[in-house]
Design a protein around this motif. Structure first.
Motif, mmCIF file in Angstrom:
data_model
loop_
_atom_site.group_PDB
_atom_site.id
_atom_site.type_symbol
_atom_site.label_atom_id
_atom_site.label_comp_id
_atom_site.label_asym_id
_atom_site.label_seq_id
_atom_site.Cartn_x
_atom_site.Cartn_y
_atom_site.Cartn_z
ATOM 1 N N MET A 168 0.833 -1.198 0.000
ATOM 2 C CA MET A 168 0.000 0.000 0.000
ATOM 3 C C MET A 168 0.868 1.247 0.000
ATOM 4 S SD MET A 168 -2.902 -1.266 2.745
ATOM 5 C CE MET A 168 -3.860 0.248 2.709
ATOM 6 N N ARG A 169 1.942 1.221 0.761
ATOM 7 C CA ARG A 169 2.867 2.350 0.802
ATOM 8 C C ARG A 169 3.467 2.603 -0.584
ATOM 9 N NH1 ARG A 169 5.336 4.749 5.104
ATOM 10 N NH2 ARG A 169 4.614 3.061 6.492
ATOM 11 N N GLN A 170 3.795 1.516 -1.283
ATOM 12 C CA GLN A 170 4.368 1.633 -2.622
ATOM 13 C C GLN A 170 3.366 2.275 -3.583
ATOM 14 O OE1 GLN A 170 5.720 -2.117 -4.183
ATOM 15 N NE2 GLN A 170 6.323 -1.258 -6.166
ATOM 16 N N LEU A 171 2.095 1.877 -3.476
ATOM 17 C CA LEU A 171 1.058 2.453 -4.337
ATOM 18 C C LEU A 171 0.897 3.948 -4.063
ATOM 19 C CD1 LEU A 171 -1.171 1.838 -6.462
ATOM 20 C CD2 LEU A 171 -2.750 1.535 -4.537
ATOM 21 N N VAL A 172 0.909 4.339 -2.792
ATOM 22 C CA VAL A 172 0.799 5.757 -2.446
ATOM 23 C C VAL A 172 1.970 6.534 -3.043
ATOM 24 C CG1 VAL A 172 0.896 7.430 -0.557
ATOM 25 C CG2 VAL A 172 -0.555 5.410 -0.352
ATOM 26 N N SER A 173 3.174 5.991 -2.933
ATOM 27 C CA SER A 173 4.362 6.669 -3.470
ATOM 28 C C SER A 173 4.266 6.843 -4.977
ATOM 29 C CB SER A 173 5.621 5.878 -3.112
ATOM 30 O OG SER A 173 5.813 5.837 -1.717
ATOM 31 N N GLU A 174 3.760 5.817 -5.655
ATOM 32 C CA GLU A 174 3.639 5.885 -7.108
ATOM 33 C C GLU A 174 2.612 6.943 -7.518
ATOM 34 O OE1 GLU A 174 4.192 5.021 -11.164
ATOM 35 O OE2 GLU A 174 5.414 4.669 -9.371
ATOM 36 N N TYR A 175 1.490 6.985 -6.841
ATOM 37 C CA TYR A 175 0.459 7.971 -7.166
ATOM 38 C C TYR A 175 0.941 9.386 -6.847
ATOM 39 C CZ TYR A 175 -3.590 5.404 -8.830
ATOM 40 O OH TYR A 175 -4.452 4.690 -9.612
ATOM 41 N N ALA A 176 1.692 9.528 -5.769
ATOM 42 C CA ALA A 176 2.240 10.844 -5.440
ATOM 43 C C ALA A 176 3.213 11.302 -6.523
ATOM 44 C CB ALA A 176 2.928 10.793 -4.076
ATOM 45 N N ARG A 177 4.034 10.371 -7.012
ATOM 46 C CA ARG A 177 4.997 10.695 -8.069
ATOM 47 C C ARG A 177 4.293 11.144 -9.336
ATOM 48 N NH1 ARG A 177 7.223 8.496 -12.407
ATOM 49 N NH2 ARG A 177 5.968 6.595 -12.220
ATOM 50 N N LEU A 178 3.119 10.581 -9.596
ATOM 51 C CA LEU A 178 2.350 10.923 -10.798
ATOM 52 C C LEU A 178 1.519 12.196 -10.612
ATOM 53 C CD1 LEU A 178 1.116 7.338 -11.789
ATOM 54 C CD2 LEU A 178 2.891 8.694 -12.935
ATOM 55 N N GLY A 179 1.576 12.776 -9.413
ATOM 56 C CA GLY A 179 0.826 14.006 -9.164
ATOM 57 C C GLY A 179 -0.644 13.783 -8.902
ATOM 58 N N ARG A 180 -1.017 12.578 -8.491
ATOM 59 C CA ARG A 180 -2.427 12.279 -8.224
ATOM 60 C C ARG A 180 -2.802 12.695 -6.804
ATOM 61 N NH1 ARG A 180 -3.551 8.474 -12.323
ATOM 62 N NH2 ARG A 180 -5.769 8.743 -11.865
ATOM 63 N N THR A 181 -4.083 12.729 -6.513
ATOM 64 C CA THR A 181 -4.581 13.205 -5.223
ATOM 65 C C THR A 181 -4.926 12.053 -4.287
ATOM 66 O OG1 THR A 181 -6.905 13.219 -5.879
ATOM 67 C CG2 THR A 181 -5.599 15.183 -6.423
ATOM 68 N N ARG A 182 -5.081 12.406 -3.030
ATOM 69 C CA ARG A 182 -5.499 11.417 -2.031
ATOM 70 C C ARG A 182 -6.906 10.903 -2.331
ATOM 71 N NH1 ARG A 182 -3.216 14.195 3.598
ATOM 72 N NH2 ARG A 182 -1.224 14.880 2.696
ATOM 73 N N ALA A 183 -7.763 11.779 -2.806
ATOM 74 C CA ALA A 183 -9.125 11.377 -3.142
ATOM 75 C C ALA A 183 -9.133 10.342 -4.260
ATOM 76 C CB ALA A 183 -9.954 12.591 -3.544
ATOM 77 N N GLU A 184 -8.229 10.479 -5.200
ATOM 78 C CA GLU A 184 -8.179 9.539 -6.323
ATOM 79 C C GLU A 184 -7.701 8.159 -5.899
ATOM 80 O OE1 GLU A 184 -7.129 11.909 -10.348
ATOM 81 O OE2 GLU A 184 -5.683 12.234 -8.723
ATOM 82 N N ILE A 185 -6.785 8.109 -4.955
ATOM 83 C CA ILE A 185 -6.219 6.824 -4.562
ATOM 84 C C ILE A 185 -7.010 6.135 -3.448
ATOM 85 C CG2 ILE A 185 -4.621 7.685 -2.798
ATOM 86 C CD1 ILE A 185 -2.561 5.694 -3.825
#
Length: 396
Positions: free
Chosen positions: A40-57
């Motif tokens: 889960m931590r890895q997924l959060v890091s990847e979405y953050a790198r892509l500029g995505r939001t907390r709501a999206e993930i």
């Protein structure tokens, strides 16, 4: 209720805590944010790198929790160990809250489906609470119960029949509004503080007919008074604080709290720091003062604990999921449906409570109350028996 001598040593209080029926009458992310694995931590890091939001993930993480609990023995042990360390028998989890109205129904169905999946995966350890007997069975068998609740009525939309649909899915407690206005009435941070709408009156009647607890925690004071006037069953405040002590808009007046108790209801005290005090440095003594005050106002039989806080350490209710500071909650320019204004409502990072960082710190609350002089009988009522009483009376 003035200061008394400690009734138990810290060791005795912890022993009592882990033996007693303990109910957290508001623990929102018990199935959606009580686990944070390396994947889960890895997924959060990847979405953050892509500029995505907390709501999206967030929906992806909620679904991932189910898969992690299904596929990983380590994840299952981590989740169950959190319950064990907390020493909590039953937690009321939120499965619909503030957000865009267009997404509310789907979000609620998805989250309830995830909860059912988690209970099915961990059937030797978890119980879905549909009636008071389920709470008693969970305690007797050393299991943990989950109550499905809503912290808003957005998922009903304008369709009253959805109330029965969600009841059939396990819904047992409904907060009429969150902070803002909805079709039912006004919330406690809305610009104008009106009461229940005509539609809202009918929602309360339907909730009564289906034996679903009516919760007024985030509601405007007038919605609270209106709910008490129309409800044929006791009304609860699952998680709030004493406005007389903190002056916070999320807190309740003594007059309303007393009326809730006089009609057989229940008042749960939060551990969210800014709701307890105007001073950033908050301690468990502040929490205890709110419990003592509400016991004076409502009586010992009508007060309990709804922490509204999972973790990690922060000013807000949170979950165990850790987001990078640079990851925005929503897209820039999006409307904030929570209705909280961070500085005004004391939700800035400088507000912290010492002694309760995550759900695992729950026993510290029992220790603090014992140190304040609450007797064993009183502690058992505060920890769970008071909520069980009103749940049995209303839900059955």
């Amino acid at each position: 209720m003035g200061r008394r001598k400690p009734s138990l040593t810290p060791e005795e209080a912890r022993a009592l805590h882990h033996e007693a029926l303990v109910i957290d009458s508001q623990q929102p992310p018990i199935t959606s944010g009580a686990l944070f694995t390396p994947r889960m931590r890895q997924l959060v890091s990847e979405y953050a790198r892509l500029g995505r939001t907390r709501a999206e993930i967030q929906p992806l993480l909620e679904a991932m929790i189910v898969r992690e609990l299904r596929d990983s023995a380590e994840a299952r042990e981590s989740y169950l160990n959190l319950w064990r360390r907390a020493g909590v028998t039953v937690a009321c989890g939120t499965f619909s809250g503030p957000g865009p109205i267009s997404q509310a129904f789907e979000q609620a169905v998805r989250r309830i489906a995830n909860a059912h999946a988690i209970v099915d995966l961990l059937t030797d350890h978890l119980v879905l609470v549909r009636e008071a007997a389920d709470i008693e069975r969970a305690h007797r068998e050393g299991k943990h119960g989950i109550v499905i609740d809503f912290q808003d009525t957005l998922a009903f939309g304008d369709d009253l029949d959805r109330i029965e649909l969600f009841h059939n899915l396990g819904l047992r407690m409904v907060q009429l509004t969150y902070n803002l206005q909805n079709l039912v009435g006004d919330g406690c941070t809305e610009r104008y503080q009106g009461g229940l709408t005509t539609f809202g009156l009918e929602v309360v009647r339907r909730l009564n007919d289906l034996r679903i607890l009516v919760d007024i925690s985030h509601c405007s004071e007038q919605v609270g008074w209106d709910a008490l006037a129309v409800s044929t069953a006791p009304v609860v405040v699952s998680h709030s604080a004493a406005k007389a002590l903190s002056g916070h808009p999320r807190a309740k007046s003594d007059e309303l709290a007393r009326a809730v108790a006089e009609r057989g209801g229940y008042f749960g005290i939060v551990v969210v720091p800014g709701f307890l005090s105007a001073h950033p440095r908050v301690t468990l003594e502040d929490f205890v003062r709110h419990v003592e005050h509400m016991v004076d106002v409502c009586g010992i039989d009508h007060v309990g604990i709804g922490t509204d806080k999972m973790g990690p350490p922060s000013s807000r209710t949170g979950s165990l999921i850790e987001y990078p500071p640079e990851m925005p909650a929503t897209l820039p320019g999006s409307f904030d449906w929570t209705g909280f204004r961070l500085e005004e409502h004391r939700l800035t990072p400088d507000y912290r409570i010492e002694g309760y960082e995550t759900f695992a710190d729950w026993p510290n609350l029992t220790v603090a109350l014992a140190q304040a002089g609450f007797t064993e009988e009183e502690l058992r009522k505060l920890l769970g028996l008071n909520f069980l009483r009103v749940f049995r009376e209303v839900v059955g």
